[in-house]
Design an enzyme around this catalytic site. Structure first.
Site, PDB file in Angstrom:
ATOM      1  N   ALA A  12     -19.790 -32.792 -11.250  1.00  0.00           N
ATOM      2  CA  ALA A  12     -20.721 -33.714 -10.610  1.00  0.00           C
ATOM      3  C   ALA A  12     -20.127 -35.127 -10.615  1.00  0.00           C
ATOM      4  O   ALA A  12     -19.108 -35.396 -11.260  1.00  0.00           O
ATOM      5  CB  ALA A  12     -22.053 -33.695 -11.343  1.00  0.00           C
ATOM      6  N   GLY A  47     -20.341 -28.884 -12.834  1.00  0.00           N
ATOM      7  CA  GLY A  47     -20.882 -28.635 -11.507  1.00  0.00           C
ATOM      8  C   GLY A  47     -19.901 -27.961 -10.582  1.00  0.00           C
ATOM      9  O   GLY A  47     -20.305 -27.257  -9.638  1.00  0.00           O
ATOM     10  N   GLU A 105     -20.215 -24.363 -11.433  1.00  0.00           N
ATOM     11  CA  GLU A 105     -21.522 -23.927 -10.941  1.00  0.00           C
ATOM     12  C   GLU A 105     -21.495 -23.720  -9.428  1.00  0.00           C
ATOM     13  O   GLU A 105     -22.085 -22.761  -8.912  1.00  0.00           O
ATOM     14  CB  GLU A 105     -22.591 -24.932 -11.360  1.00  0.00           C
ATOM     15  N   GLU A 146     -20.423 -29.311 -20.673  1.00  0.00           N
ATOM     16  CA  GLU A 146     -21.541 -30.228 -20.846  1.00  0.00           C
ATOM     17  C   GLU A 146     -21.975 -30.415 -22.300  1.00  0.00           C
ATOM     18  O   GLU A 146     -22.364 -31.533 -22.696  1.00  0.00           O
ATOM     19  CB  GLU A 146     -22.741 -29.735 -20.016  1.00  0.00           C
TER      20      GLU A 146
END
Length: 217
Positions: free
Chosen positions: A65, A109, A112, A132
């Site tokens: 992200a 991310g 993901e 994370e």
């Protein structure tokens, strides 16, 4: 409005090849998310496209992200947190197979996003992980749901708790990726063409159950 410099795409035979080009690490910044959605819309609108390949330009796949968005959120400059889930659902529900092509790192991310695709290929030196927990947070874009469905509960728990990235070979052995390729683009396009030729229904990660076990085991 999308920025065409961040996500560009073109057809290669029956495969729409989509490059995320957001240096230095191809973070899922505003504009990238919209560009990926536009690419998927273009693929579905084109009867000449049978599959989609998504890869990162430069030295890496999507590393995660956009940290600057999280910083702005922490400082109260954003009213709502960035949400990757609508993009991931759109990827997973694509009517045409989506192959994620991974080099460099697919972290947070980025992994993901990759897991929302129907298939994943990677070069041998790629690294994949959900780091994370080492930052004091947990994966927030359904990584804790998709990873166990691909790798099994034990492997997924180890990856999340340790935060350590794993190799492409390890990811392949545990079902996170479908193939290790020598040439990323050529290998991913060939994989996509084989998927088109087989014509079998695409596997949607959120619907997989065989590796989840039962409450007893």
């Amino acid at each position: 409005m999308t920025d065409p410099s961040l996500v560009r795409f073109q057809k290669q035979d029956r495969v729409l090849v989509v490059h995320v080009d957001n240096p230095p690490v191809n973070a899922l910044s505003p504009g990238v998310r919209e560009g990926l959605l536009a690419a998927l819309d273009a693929a579905e609108a084109d009867t000449g496209v049978g599959a989609v390949v998504i890869l990162g330009a430069g030295r890496t796949f999507v590393a995660g992200a956009d940290i600057t968005e999280l910083e702005r959120l922490a400082w109260g400059e954003l009213a709502t947190p960035p949400d990757l889930r609508p993009l991931l659902r759109r990827v997973e529900q694509s009517a045409k197979p989506v192959v994620m092509a991974i080099h460099g790192t697919a972290l947070g991310g980025g992994l993901e996003l990759a897991m929302a695709g129907h298939f994943r290929v990677a070069v041998a030196d790629a690294k994949l992980g959900l780091p994370e927990v080492s930052l004091g947070i947990i994966p927030g874009a359904e990584g804790t749901q998709r990873l166990p469905r691909l790798a099994g509960v034990e492997k997924a728990l180890t990856m999340v708790v340790s935060s350590r990235p794993i190799s492409a070979a390890d990811a392949h052995a545990h079902g996170i990726i479908d193939a290790v390729v020598d040439d990323l683009l050529a290998g991913a396009v060939a994989f996509a063409q084989d998927v088109i030729a087989r014509g079998t229904p695409v596997p949607r990660t959120s619907e997989l159950r065989d590796k989840l076990g039962t409450p007893e085991i």
